[in-house]
Design a protein around this motif. Structure first.
Motif, PDB file in Angstrom:
ATOM      1  N   GLY A  37       0.989  -1.335  -0.193  1.00  0.00           N
ATOM      2  CA  GLY A  37      -0.094   0.012   0.055  1.00  0.00           C
ATOM      3  C   GLY A  37       0.775   1.293   0.014  1.00  0.00           C
ATOM      4  O   GLY A  37       0.362   2.277  -0.088  1.00  0.00           O
ATOM      5  N   PHE A  38       2.161   1.019   0.074  1.00  0.00           N
ATOM      6  CA  PHE A  38       2.963   2.333  -0.133  1.00  0.00           C
ATOM      7  C   PHE A  38       4.041   2.291  -0.998  1.00  0.00           C
ATOM      8  O   PHE A  38       5.231   2.732  -0.889  1.00  0.00           O
ATOM      9  CB  PHE A  38       3.608   2.479   1.466  1.00  0.00           C
ATOM     10  N   ASP A  39       3.629   1.448  -1.978  1.00  0.00           N
ATOM     11  CA  ASP A  39       4.498   1.481  -3.171  1.00  0.00           C
ATOM     12  C   ASP A  39       4.847   2.770  -3.771  1.00  0.00           C
ATOM     13  O   ASP A  39       5.847   2.775  -4.469  1.00  0.00           O
ATOM     14  CB  ASP A  39       3.819   0.547  -4.245  1.00  0.00           C
ATOM     15  N   ARG A  40       4.024   3.628  -3.683  1.00  0.00           N
ATOM     16  CA  ARG A  40       4.155   4.852  -4.008  1.00  0.00           C
ATOM     17  C   ARG A  40       5.360   5.632  -3.712  1.00  0.00           C
ATOM     18  O   ARG A  40       6.118   6.747  -4.370  1.00  0.00           O
ATOM     19  CB  ARG A  40       2.893   6.105  -3.982  1.00  0.00           C
ATOM     20  N   LEU A  41       6.077   5.123  -2.502  1.00  0.00           N
ATOM     21  CA  LEU A  41       7.212   5.872  -1.967  1.00  0.00           C
ATOM     22  C   LEU A  41       8.609   5.140  -2.471  1.00  0.00           C
ATOM     23  O   LEU A  41       9.641   5.879  -2.169  1.00  0.00           O
ATOM     24  CB  LEU A  41       7.153   5.659  -0.348  1.00  0.00           C
ATOM     25  N   GLU A  42       8.546   4.223  -3.194  1.00  0.00           N
ATOM     26  CA  GLU A  42       9.731   3.349  -3.644  1.00  0.00           C
ATOM     27  C   GLU A  42      10.297   4.343  -4.595  1.00  0.00           C
ATOM     28  O   GLU A  42      11.629   4.256  -4.256  1.00  0.00           O
ATOM     29  CB  GLU A  42       9.469   2.067  -4.229  1.00  0.00           C
ATOM     30  N   ASN A  43       9.984   4.777  -5.495  1.00  0.00           N
ATOM     31  CA  ASN A  43      10.864   5.541  -6.509  1.00  0.00           C
ATOM     32  C   ASN A  43      11.395   6.922  -6.055  1.00  0.00           C
ATOM     33  O   ASN A  43      12.503   7.191  -6.116  1.00  0.00           O
ATOM     34  CB  ASN A  43       9.996   5.920  -7.895  1.00  0.00           C
ATOM     35  N   PRO A  44      10.542   7.611  -5.232  1.00  0.00           N
ATOM     36  CA  PRO A  44      11.232   8.498  -4.581  1.00  0.00           C
ATOM     37  C   PRO A  44      12.192   8.496  -3.694  1.00  0.00           C
ATOM     38  O   PRO A  44      13.179   9.094  -3.495  1.00  0.00           O
ATOM     39  CB  PRO A  44       9.696   9.423  -3.929  1.00  0.00           C
ATOM     40  N   ALA A  45      12.192   7.427  -2.826  1.00  0.00           N
ATOM     41  CA  ALA A  45      13.145   6.922  -1.873  1.00  0.00           C
ATOM     42  C   ALA A  45      14.441   6.678  -2.787  1.00  0.00           C
ATOM     43  O   ALA A  45      15.597   6.906  -2.160  1.00  0.00           O
ATOM     44  CB  ALA A  45      12.618   5.679  -0.995  1.00  0.00           C
ATOM     45  N   ARG A  46      14.522   5.696  -3.793  1.00  0.00           N
ATOM     46  CA  ARG A  46      15.479   5.426  -4.546  1.00  0.00           C
ATOM     47  C   ARG A  46      16.121   6.878  -5.086  1.00  0.00           C
ATOM     48  O   ARG A  46      17.397   6.977  -5.158  1.00  0.00           O
ATOM     49  CB  ARG A  46      15.131   4.505  -5.840  1.00  0.00           C
ATOM     50  N   SER A  47      15.342   7.858  -5.461  1.00  0.00           N
ATOM     51  CA  SER A  47      15.969   8.968  -5.958  1.00  0.00           C
ATOM     52  C   SER A  47      16.718   9.727  -4.743  1.00  0.00           C
ATOM     53  O   SER A  47      17.614  10.414  -4.915  1.00  0.00           O
ATOM     54  CB  SER A  47      14.801   9.944  -6.391  1.00  0.00           C
ATOM     55  N   GLY A 117     -12.645   4.004   8.288  1.00  0.00           N
ATOM     56  CA  GLY A 117     -12.752   5.060   7.146  1.00  0.00           C
ATOM     57  C   GLY A 117     -11.524   5.224   6.604  1.00  0.00           C
ATOM     58  O   GLY A 117     -10.400   5.204   7.114  1.00  0.00           O
ATOM     59  N   GLU A 118     -11.496   5.412   5.175  1.00  0.00           N
ATOM     60  CA  GLU A 118     -10.299   5.832   4.514  1.00  0.00           C
ATOM     61  C   GLU A 118      -9.783   7.202   4.540  1.00  0.00           C
ATOM     62  O   GLU A 118     -10.814   7.935   4.714  1.00  0.00           O
ATOM     63  CB  GLU A 118     -10.622   5.362   2.858  1.00  0.00           C
ATOM     64  N   GLU A 119      -8.548   7.202   4.833  1.00  0.00           N
ATOM     65  CA  GLU A 119      -7.901   8.383   4.859  1.00  0.00           C
ATOM     66  C   GLU A 119      -8.182   9.422   3.421  1.00  0.00           C
ATOM     67  O   GLU A 119      -8.042   9.100   2.338  1.00  0.00           O
ATOM     68  CB  GLU A 119      -6.360   8.352   4.997  1.00  0.00           C
ATOM     69  N   THR A 120      -8.175  10.801   3.724  1.00  0.00           N
ATOM     70  CA  THR A 120      -8.421  11.627   2.642  1.00  0.00           C
ATOM     71  C   THR A 120      -7.062  11.860   1.891  1.00  0.00           C
ATOM     72  O   THR A 120      -6.033  11.542   2.261  1.00  0.00           O
ATOM     73  CB  THR A 120      -9.074  12.902   3.161  1.00  0.00           C
ATOM     74  N   GLU A 121      -7.124  12.286   0.813  1.00  0.00           N
ATOM     75  CA  GLU A 121      -6.028  12.841  -0.088  1.00  0.00           C
ATOM     76  C   GLU A 121      -5.197  13.723   0.733  1.00  0.00           C
ATOM     77  O   GLU A 121      -3.981  13.561   0.710  1.00  0.00           O
ATOM     78  CB  GLU A 121      -6.310  13.445  -1.347  1.00  0.00           C
ATOM     79  N   GLU A 122      -5.691  14.661   1.597  1.00  0.00           N
ATOM     80  CA  GLU A 122      -4.986  15.335   2.215  1.00  0.00           C
ATOM     81  C   GLU A 122      -4.115  14.916   3.441  1.00  0.00           C
ATOM     82  O   GLU A 122      -3.004  15.146   3.720  1.00  0.00           O
ATOM     83  CB  GLU A 122      -5.846  16.691   2.884  1.00  0.00           C
ATOM     84  N   LEU A 124      -3.222  11.683   3.465  1.00  0.00           N
ATOM     85  CA  LEU A 124      -2.148  10.934   2.725  1.00  0.00           C
ATOM     86  C   LEU A 124      -1.233  11.887   2.359  1.00  0.00           C
ATOM     87  O   LEU A 124       0.075  11.202   2.351  1.00  0.00           O
ATOM     88  CB  LEU A 124      -2.685  10.091   1.576  1.00  0.00           C
ATOM     89  N   ALA A 125      -1.384  13.094   1.955  1.00  0.00           N
ATOM     90  CA  ALA A 125      -0.079  13.976   1.560  1.00  0.00           C
ATOM     91  C   ALA A 125       0.598  14.361   2.812  1.00  0.00           C
ATOM     92  O   ALA A 125       1.674  14.281   2.613  1.00  0.00           O
ATOM     93  CB  ALA A 125      -0.782  15.125   0.932  1.00  0.00           C
ATOM     94  N   ARG A 126      -0.168  14.501   3.796  1.00  0.00           N
ATOM     95  CA  ARG A 126       0.479  14.884   5.220  1.00  0.00           C
ATOM     96  C   ARG A 126       1.577  13.539   5.366  1.00  0.00           C
ATOM     97  O   ARG A 126       2.590  13.726   5.977  1.00  0.00           O
ATOM     98  CB  ARG A 126      -0.553  15.132   6.169  1.00  0.00           C
ATOM     99  N   LEU A 127       0.997  12.444   5.523  1.00  0.00           N
ATOM    100  CA  LEU A 127       1.525  11.254   5.761  1.00  0.00           C
ATOM    101  C   LEU A 127       2.845  11.055   4.921  1.00  0.00           C
ATOM    102  O   LEU A 127       3.964  10.943   5.380  1.00  0.00           O
ATOM    103  CB  LEU A 127       0.748   9.953   5.525  1.00  0.00           C
ATOM    104  N   ASP A 128       2.712  11.306   3.695  1.00  0.00           N
ATOM    105  CA  ASP A 128       3.849  11.078   2.906  1.00  0.00           C
ATOM    106  C   ASP A 128       4.874  12.178   3.201  1.00  0.00           C
ATOM    107  O   ASP A 128       6.179  11.875   2.853  1.00  0.00           O
ATOM    108  CB  ASP A 128       3.404  11.421   1.398  1.00  0.00           C
TER     109      ASP A 128
END
Length: 294
Positions: A37-47, A117-122, A124-128
């Motif tokens: 569920g946090f795959d979106r962080l992999e490429n930024p982490a590599r960079s 409940g699912e987290e809002t986009e805002e 998730l952005a704060r979490l990222d």
């Protein structure tokens, strides 16, 4: 270069930790593991790793733990009411005793975990953003650990350079005696060939010796080795996190080795050959350490 670092963070719903490990490697090889569920962080982490490091095998791991041990429970009252109606009908038809409350609660679906409940986009952005800040912290700590090792490594490499410098000076001293060695060798070989024939004239003899000396002249190789030594010392002073010198040093070790090989091949003196072999050994020991330089 080796190093280890760990950094942690938390919000009102979870805790997380980034771990970074680095071992020696000629190139930069990054392995990144993040939770599902946090795959979106992999490429930024590599960079982010590539922006701070140039060499090494780097392992980056993110672990996330929920702050709550379990989700809150709730009763599915609609299902419970339906069960009570059915139980009452069965009791009237059969005369059976009514079930206990705990029996009803054990029926699947009566007790459910409450959906948070699912987290809002805002959110998730704060979490990222928070996760990225912790990632930056762990990478800075890793770079600091590698820099500390680099300072110790610089002292080791300086010792190898000093050893190479000393061997080059010994080689220069031995090379100065090669003319006499070549003259004696040539005289012995010539006497064996000519046996009792009239000897060569002094002029012709000098020409033959000069030709052999020219072929065995190692001054050019020694001059280049001196230049390489000066460049190696300069690279050590230039090494900084924003100015990696590992690859330059690696190439310079190849040039060191090339000149040492030529010196050995030109040597006409056994002692000079021994010095050349010792020189090659010292260069190889330095090259092994240079593989770890950022």
């Amino acid at each position: 270069m080796t190093g280890y670092a760990r950094a942690q963070g938390a919000d009102d719903r979870r805790r997380w930790a980034w771990e970074a490990r680095s071992v020696n490697g000629r190139n930069l090889d990054i392995r990144c593991r993040v939770p599902q569920g946090f795959d979106r962080l992999e490429n930024p982490a590599r960079s982010a790793v590539g922006a701070k490091l140039r060499r090494g095998n780097v392992s980056l791991t993110l672990t996330i733990t929920s702050e709550r041990q379990s989700k809150p429970l709730r009763i599915n009252r609609a299902l419970l009411a339906e069960l009570c109606t059915l139980v009452e009908e069965v009791r009237r038809d059969t005369g059976a005793a009514p079930p206990a409350a705990d029996g009803l609660l054990r029926v699947r679906g009566v007790i459910e975990e409450e959906d948070e409940g699912e987290e809002t986009e805002e959110a998730l952005a704060r979490l990222d953003k928070a996760l990225s800040a912790t990632l930056d912290e762990v990478l800075r700590a890793l770079a600091s650990a590698r820099a500390a090792e680099g300072q110790a490594l610089a002292r080791v490499i300086t010792g190898h350079i000093d050893e190479i410098d000393g061997l080059c000076r010994r080689a220069a001293e031995r090379a100065a005696t090669q003319t006499g060695t070549l003259r004696a060798r040539f005289e012995g070989q010539l006497s064996e060939l000519l046996e009792r024939a009239p000897p060569l004239s002094e002029e012709r003899f000098a020409q033959e010796v000069a030709l052999l000396v020219g072929k065995a002249d190692v001054r050019e190789e020694l001059d280049r080795l001196d230049a390489h030594i000066a460049q190696a010392r300069e690279l050590l002073t230039e090494a900084r996190p924003d100015n990696p010198v590992g690859r330059k040093f690696d190439f310079l070790c190849q040039e060191f080795n090339r000149e040492a090989n030529t010196l050995c091949s030109k040597s006409a003196d056994i002692e000079l050959t021994r010095v050349g072999i010792d020189l090659k050994g010292a260069i190889e020991r330095m090259r092994e350490q240079v593989q770890n330089v950022e």
